[in-house]
Design a protein around this motif. Sequence first.
Motif, PDB file in Angstrom:
ATOM      1  N   ARG A  74       0.835  -1.211   0.000  1.00 51.68           N
ATOM      2  CA  ARG A  74       0.000   0.000   0.000  1.00 51.68           C
ATOM      3  C   ARG A  74       0.868   1.258   0.000  1.00 51.68           C
ATOM      4  N   GLU A  75       1.905   1.249   0.831  1.00 48.65           N
ATOM      5  CA  GLU A  75       2.773   2.419   0.899  1.00 48.65           C
ATOM      6  C   GLU A  75       3.520   2.629  -0.414  1.00 48.65           C
ATOM      7  N   ALA A  76       3.992   1.553  -1.009  1.00 44.93           N
ATOM      8  CA  ALA A  76       4.679   1.669  -2.299  1.00 44.93           C
ATOM      9  C   ALA A  76       3.717   2.159  -3.376  1.00 44.93           C
ATOM     10  N   GLY A  77       2.484   1.640  -3.339  1.00 45.48           N
ATOM     11  CA  GLY A  77       1.493   2.054  -4.328  1.00 45.48           C
ATOM     12  C   GLY A  77       1.132   3.515  -4.215  1.00 45.48           C
ATOM     13  N   ALA A  78       1.003   3.998  -2.975  1.00 46.66           N
ATOM     14  CA  ALA A  78       0.694   5.413  -2.769  1.00 46.66           C
ATOM     15  C   ALA A  78       1.826   6.287  -3.290  1.00 46.66           C
ATOM     16  N   ALA A  79       3.066   5.836  -3.094  1.00 45.17           N
ATOM     17  CA  ALA A  79       4.211   6.600  -3.587  1.00 45.17           C
ATOM     18  C   ALA A  79       4.289   6.575  -5.109  1.00 45.17           C
ATOM     19  N   LEU A  80       3.943   5.454  -5.709  1.00 48.63           N
ATOM     20  CA  LEU A  80       4.030   5.319  -7.166  1.00 48.63           C
ATOM     21  C   LEU A  80       2.893   6.018  -7.893  1.00 48.63           C
ATOM     22  N   HIS A  81       1.685   5.928  -7.330  1.00 48.88           N
ATOM     23  CA  HIS A  81       0.492   6.329  -8.085  1.00 48.88           C
ATOM     24  C   HIS A  81      -0.258   7.512  -7.483  1.00 48.88           C
ATOM     25  N   GLY A  82       0.248   8.058  -6.391  1.00 46.62           N
ATOM     26  CA  GLY A  82      -0.369   9.249  -5.820  1.00 46.62           C
ATOM     27  C   GLY A  82      -1.793   9.010  -5.378  1.00 46.62           C
ATOM     28  N   ASP A  83      -2.640  10.007  -5.600  1.00 48.32           N
ATOM     29  CA  ASP A  83      -4.022   9.930  -5.112  1.00 48.32           C
ATOM     30  C   ASP A  83      -5.007   9.534  -6.205  1.00 48.32           C
ATOM     31  N   ARG A  84      -4.513   8.906  -7.263  1.00 49.93           N
ATOM     32  CA  ARG A  84      -5.413   8.489  -8.347  1.00 49.93           C
ATOM     33  C   ARG A  84      -6.361   7.378  -7.912  1.00 49.93           C
ATOM     34  N   ILE A  85      -5.936   6.627  -6.897  1.00 49.52           N
ATOM     35  CA  ILE A  85      -6.757   5.516  -6.426  1.00 49.52           C
ATOM     36  C   ILE A  85      -6.929   5.629  -4.905  1.00 49.52           C
ATOM     37  N   GLU A  86      -8.012   5.036  -4.416  1.00 53.02           N
ATOM     38  CA  GLU A  86      -8.283   4.977  -2.981  1.00 53.02           C
ATOM     39  C   GLU A  86      -7.837   3.619  -2.460  1.00 53.02           C
ATOM     40  N   TRP A  87      -7.239   3.602  -1.267  1.00 52.33           N
ATOM     41  CA  TRP A  87      -6.723   2.362  -0.696  1.00 52.33           C
ATOM     42  C   TRP A  87      -7.561   1.916   0.492  1.00 52.33           C
ATOM     43  N   LEU A  88      -7.662   0.588   0.647  1.00 51.95           N
ATOM     44  CA  LEU A  88      -8.360   0.000   1.786  1.00 51.95           C
ATOM     45  C   LEU A  88      -7.554  -1.181   2.306  1.00 51.95           C
ATOM     46  N   ASP A  89      -7.285  -1.183   3.598  1.00 55.62           N
ATOM     47  CA  ASP A  89      -6.608  -2.296   4.261  1.00 55.62           C
ATOM     48  C   ASP A  89      -7.658  -3.317   4.659  1.00 55.62           C
ATOM     49  N   ASP A  90      -7.789  -4.355   3.841  1.00 58.30           N
ATOM     50  CA  ASP A  90      -8.763  -5.409   4.100  1.00 58.30           C
ATOM     51  C   ASP A  90      -8.265  -6.679   3.432  1.00 58.30           C
ATOM     52  N   GLN A  91      -8.802  -7.827   3.820  1.00 61.55           N
ATOM     53  CA  GLN A  91      -8.289  -9.064   3.249  1.00 61.55           C
ATOM     54  C   GLN A  91      -9.365 -10.123   3.091  1.00 61.55           C
ATOM     55  N   LEU A  92      -9.102 -11.021   2.183  1.00 59.04           N
ATOM     56  CA  LEU A  92      -9.917 -12.208   1.984  1.00 59.04           C
ATOM     57  C   LEU A  92      -9.713 -13.155   3.169  1.00 59.04           C
ATOM     58  N   PRO A  93     -10.671 -14.048   3.434  1.00 59.38           N
ATOM     59  CA  PRO A  93     -11.857 -14.300   2.609  1.00 59.38           C
ATOM     60  C   PRO A  93     -13.082 -13.456   2.941  1.00 59.38           C
ATOM     61  N   ASP A  94     -13.098 -12.773   4.092  1.00 62.09           N
ATOM     62  CA  ASP A  94     -14.353 -12.162   4.534  1.00 62.09           C
ATOM     63  C   ASP A  94     -14.569 -10.733   4.042  1.00 62.09           C
ATOM     64  N   LEU A  95     -13.470  -9.980   3.798  1.00 61.43           N
ATOM     65  CA  LEU A  95     -13.586  -8.618   3.273  1.00 61.43           C
ATOM     66  C   LEU A  95     -14.588  -7.789   4.082  1.00 61.43           C
ATOM     67  N   ALA A  96     -14.437  -7.827   5.388  1.00 60.28           N
ATOM     68  CA  ALA A  96     -15.414  -7.181   6.276  1.00 60.28           C
ATOM     69  C   ALA A  96     -15.474  -5.667   6.067  1.00 60.28           C
ATOM     70  N   LYS A  97     -14.322  -5.028   5.851  1.00 53.93           N
ATOM     71  CA  LYS A  97     -14.314  -3.569   5.662  1.00 53.93           C
ATOM     72  C   LYS A  97     -14.893  -3.191   4.300  1.00 53.93           C
ATOM     73  N   LEU A  98     -14.653  -4.021   3.300  1.00 55.09           N
ATOM     74  CA  LEU A  98     -15.144  -3.715   1.956  1.00 55.09           C
ATOM     75  C   LEU A  98     -16.660  -3.594   1.942  1.00 55.09           C
ATOM     76  N   GLN A  99     -17.335  -4.387   2.761  1.00 57.90           N
ATOM     77  CA  GLN A  99     -18.793  -4.387   2.758  1.00 57.90           C
ATOM     78  C   GLN A  99     -19.370  -3.031   3.167  1.00 57.90           C
ATOM     79  N   GLN A 100     -18.559  -2.206   3.812  1.00 59.40           N
ATOM     80  CA  GLN A 100     -19.007  -0.879   4.223  1.00 59.40           C
ATOM     81  C   GLN A 100     -18.909   0.142   3.087  1.00 59.40           C
ATOM     82  N   HIS A 101     -18.379  -0.275   1.946  1.00 59.60           N
ATOM     83  CA  HIS A 101     -18.161   0.641   0.819  1.00 59.60           C
ATOM     84  C   HIS A 101     -19.191   0.471  -0.292  1.00 59.60           C
ATOM     85  N   GLY A 102     -20.256  -0.241  -0.027  1.00 62.44           N
ATOM     86  CA  GLY A 102     -21.302  -0.384  -1.030  1.00 62.44           C
ATOM     87  C   GLY A 102     -20.947  -1.417  -2.086  1.00 62.44           C
TER      88      GLY A 102
END
Length: 202
Positions: A74-102
């Motif tokens: 995530r840190e490398a991606g933010a440095a490489l790609h700036g604010d073009r994309i939004e980042w979320l710290d979440d993981q499979l299999p349950d993706l509990a945080k993702l479910q809050q994003h619609g």
Amino acid sequence: MNDVLADYAAAATPELIAGYDALPPEQIYAAVLDLLPRPPARIADIGAGTGRDAAWLAEQGHRVLAVEPVREFREAGAALHGDRIEWLDDQLPDLAKLQQHGSFDLVMLCAVWHHLDTAGRARAVPALAQATAPGGQLILSLRHDPAPDRGTFPAPPEEAIELASAAGFDLTRRAETESVHPVSRANGVRWTWLVLTKDASG
């Protein structure tokens, strides 16, 4: 899965990150390129790594959420790609945080599925279905490796198709390809691409 994430964190050298980010998404997604949604679409890239694919999609006018549990990526991606994309710290299999994003027009897992065992996949598919909008698509790339690494599992396409069907997806495309990465291709690594469309009725 935690062991796999720890291995990736330990391997997140500048050389690995540069090599990963240098692979051309147009070649990686060639088998499904014509089925990607037209911009602007809402896309979730699960296991986004350094955000290579997410940034490529954002450049086309999509709104992309890069879901990546490894902090170093995530840190490398933010440095490489700036604010073009939004980042979320979440993981499979349950993706509990993702479910809050619609829900998303496209949910994609590129080079991720083989890190989940059978039980993990059975848990993951309902979470992926919940994150996919009615009529939206789920794209999976399934790795087939003659000499699999630690922390990887066989990824039979029929298993993924059956799980997705039970969660309300129809198979739109199945394509077999060689690896884009030269070393992996030389080692006989192949991929199956699945495009699955969620029932429009939800």
